[in-house]
Design a protein around this motif. Structure first.
Motif, PDB file in Angstrom:
ATOM      1  N   VAL B   4       0.859  -1.187   0.000  1.00  0.00           N
ATOM      2  CA  VAL B   4       0.000   0.000   0.000  1.00  0.00           C
ATOM      3  C   VAL B   4       0.890   1.229   0.000  1.00  0.00           C
ATOM      4  CG1 VAL B   4      -1.931  -1.091   1.165  1.00  0.00           C
ATOM      5  CG2 VAL B   4      -0.088  -0.080   2.494  1.00  0.00           C
ATOM      6  N   SER B   5       0.276   2.379  -0.265  1.00  0.00           N
ATOM      7  CA  SER B   5       1.080   3.595  -0.359  1.00  0.00           C
ATOM      8  C   SER B   5       1.350   4.221   0.991  1.00  0.00           C
ATOM      9  CB  SER B   5       0.387   4.590  -1.269  1.00  0.00           C
ATOM     10  OG  SER B   5       0.487   4.114  -2.590  1.00  0.00           O
ATOM     11  N   CYS B   6       0.559   3.850   1.994  1.00  0.00           N
ATOM     12  CA  CYS B   6       0.793   4.389   3.331  1.00  0.00           C
ATOM     13  C   CYS B   6       1.085   3.246   4.284  1.00  0.00           C
ATOM     14  CB  CYS B   6      -0.423   5.189   3.796  1.00  0.00           C
ATOM     15  SG  CYS B   6      -0.621   6.701   2.865  1.00  0.00           S
ATOM     16  N   PRO B   7       2.364   2.923   4.445  1.00  0.00           N
ATOM     17  CA  PRO B   7       2.730   1.821   5.325  1.00  0.00           C
ATOM     18  C   PRO B   7       2.372   2.139   6.768  1.00  0.00           C
ATOM     19  CG  PRO B   7       4.673   3.061   4.647  1.00  0.00           C
ATOM     20  CD  PRO B   7       3.523   3.608   3.868  1.00  0.00           C
ATOM     21  N   ASP B   8       2.236   1.095   7.626  1.00  0.00           N
ATOM     22  CA  ASP B   8       1.936   1.365   9.027  1.00  0.00           C
ATOM     23  C   ASP B   8       3.153   2.003   9.702  1.00  0.00           C
ATOM     24  OD1 ASP B   8       3.755  -0.547   9.971  1.00  0.00           O
ATOM     25  OD2 ASP B   8       2.257  -2.136   9.795  1.00  0.00           O
ATOM     26  N   SER B   9       2.958   2.359  10.958  1.00  0.00           N
ATOM     27  CA  SER B   9       3.928   3.238  11.622  1.00  0.00           C
ATOM     28  C   SER B   9       5.355   2.667  11.687  1.00  0.00           C
ATOM     29  CB  SER B   9       3.415   3.572  13.012  1.00  0.00           C
ATOM     30  OG  SER B   9       4.404   4.239  13.725  1.00  0.00           O
ATOM     31  N   ALA B  10       5.481   1.372  12.084  1.00  0.00           N
ATOM     32  CA  ALA B  10       6.825   0.792  12.213  1.00  0.00           C
ATOM     33  C   ALA B  10       7.484   0.701  10.833  1.00  0.00           C
ATOM     34  CB  ALA B  10       6.754  -0.579  12.861  1.00  0.00           C
ATOM     35  N   ASP B  11       6.707   0.228   9.849  1.00  0.00           N
ATOM     36  CA  ASP B  11       7.238   0.118   8.499  1.00  0.00           C
ATOM     37  C   ASP B  11       7.569   1.496   7.934  1.00  0.00           C
ATOM     38  OD1 ASP B  11       7.118  -2.558   8.520  1.00  0.00           O
ATOM     39  OD2 ASP B  11       5.532  -2.770   7.011  1.00  0.00           O
ATOM     40  N   ARG B  12       6.763   2.474   8.297  1.00  0.00           N
ATOM     41  CA  ARG B  12       7.001   3.820   7.787  1.00  0.00           C
ATOM     42  C   ARG B  12       8.339   4.349   8.300  1.00  0.00           C
ATOM     43  NH1 ARG B  12       3.200   8.799   7.081  1.00  0.00           N
ATOM     44  NH2 ARG B  12       1.622   7.173   6.913  1.00  0.00           N
ATOM     45  N   THR B  13       8.589   4.159   9.590  1.00  0.00           N
ATOM     46  CA  THR B  13       9.862   4.593  10.168  1.00  0.00           C
ATOM     47  C   THR B  13      11.029   3.899   9.459  1.00  0.00           C
ATOM     48  OG1 THR B  13       8.780   4.850  12.295  1.00  0.00           O
ATOM     49  CG2 THR B  13      11.175   4.743  12.315  1.00  0.00           C
ATOM     50  N   ALA B  14      10.872   2.599   9.225  1.00  0.00           N
ATOM     51  CA  ALA B  14      11.946   1.842   8.582  1.00  0.00           C
ATOM     52  C   ALA B  14      12.123   2.284   7.136  1.00  0.00           C
ATOM     53  CB  ALA B  14      11.633   0.350   8.654  1.00  0.00           C
ATOM     54  N   THR B  15      11.016   2.589   6.474  1.00  0.00           N
ATOM     55  CA  THR B  15      11.098   2.993   5.070  1.00  0.00           C
ATOM     56  C   THR B  15      11.760   4.365   4.940  1.00  0.00           C
ATOM     57  OG1 THR B  15       9.125   1.707   4.585  1.00  0.00           O
ATOM     58  CG2 THR B  15       9.758   3.364   2.967  1.00  0.00           C
TER      59      THR B  15
END
Lengths: 224, 224
Positions: B4-15
């Motif tokens: 998805v285009s908006c990853p969840d919070s942990a994945d977002r930080t890692a991305t």
């Protein structure tokens, strides 16, 4: 001064030579700015230097386009000046980020002033290309800001930077004088069919460069 | 893998962390290419390297734009990776123009392969940005041509360049392994909610990198 877009044959050769010199100066400045970006203490400074380098590359392309319009050969026009620029940069390798910032402001500023002075002797279209390429108002503002930021975090550095800027001025003027005196095609331009640039006039030109250098030092808050 | 285009919070930080690493890699590559341009024997080679550097800067901006879309802080995401890239470039400083050309082709090629492998673990939009930034087909063609030109004028250089490329591969893989093993956020990505990248899978990844390295060496006409 031949105020037309198609200079005669001798002037054309000299103008191509001049454009080659300025284009190589821009390409070399591009490389040095991009390399010195590495010295920035934070990524923001690196990016700022990288963007200044991109602007120099745009100027390189502008000068090259005019050189080609005049039928010049880029490689042949630029290559003879490689040793001059290499010598200047070899002798003024910055040791710190602030030295790199001051060099970009002071050294490239003198080069731009010198180029604008010589642009008076070429045809109108080449002059316009040179003046556009040497417009350094935006970059000056960026560099003065970066220098102020750097000096704020190290207020004791001013004396050292003032000496450094004095050395940059000396090296830049020395290379400019070498070029003005030794390159036959430039001599042709400067003493050609238009306004003559005799030794007295050349001395006045370098006095104007020194005056503008002093103004830049004032903008940095450094003693000239 | 969260497609998805908006990853969840942990994945977002890692991305964001991953995008920061890749962006700084591009900015560093920009500086190194622009600096190494100086080593070219002719102006044409300098200009070719300068143009490759400009492309890297465009990739830097692309990655940074996605980083910002995800709410990341560029400085915070990039700064931790400065030592890794500095170490790699410090240990692989080219001594000649041909070494610079081979480094740009081989070293940046491995970095691009590694980045594409990791891109599998991020959201679709970040993956698209990474894949666009790592598209090195055009630059590869330019670099293979520059290498061929250089080797033509010095046919005895092949053995030395083959050793140089082997060293580049070693240094690049070593830095990639350090990053993959030590950065918590990358570990989160690689062993997170999506497809796991255990030690066996990581070994296979590096085997793929080695295989592509061998293909690049073949394109240069050098023994891997």
């Amino acid at each position: 001064m031949s105020d037309v877009s198609c200079p005669d044959s001798a002037d054309r050769t000299a103008t191509v030579d001049l454009l080659g010199m300025l284009a190589l100066g821009e390409l070399t400045a591009f490389s040095r700015l991009a390399a010195d970006a590495d010295m920035a203490p934070a990524v923001a400074g690196r990016e700022a230097f990288a963007r200044l380098a991109l602007v120099e590359f745009g100027h390189y392309e502008l000068l090259l386009a005019r050189l080609r319009e005049l039928g010049g050969d880029p490689e042949g026009a630029m290559a003879p000046y490689a040793p001059v620029f290499a010598a200047y940069h070899e002798r003024t390798r910055p040791g710190t980020w602030l030295e790199a910032v001051v060099k970009a402001y002071v050294g490239d500023g003198i080069a731009a002033d010198f180029s604008r002075e010589i642009a008076r002797f070429v045809d109108a279209e080449s002059r316009a290309a040179i003046e556009a390429a040497m417009d350094d108002r935006e970059r000056s503002a960026v560099l003065v800001r970066l220098a102020a930021e750097g000096m704020q975090s190290d207020p004791h550095v001013r004396g050292r930077l003032a000496l450094w800027a004095r050395r940059l001025h000396g090296e830049a003027v020395s290379q400019a004088q070498t070029v003005a005196a030794q390159r036959e095609s430039l001599t042709t331009l400067l003493t050609g069919s238009g306004p003559q640039l005799d030794l007295v006039a050349l001395g006045e030109l370098f006095a104007r460069l020194a005056r503008r250098h002093t103004e830049r030092m004032a903008a940095l808050g450094l003693e000239a």
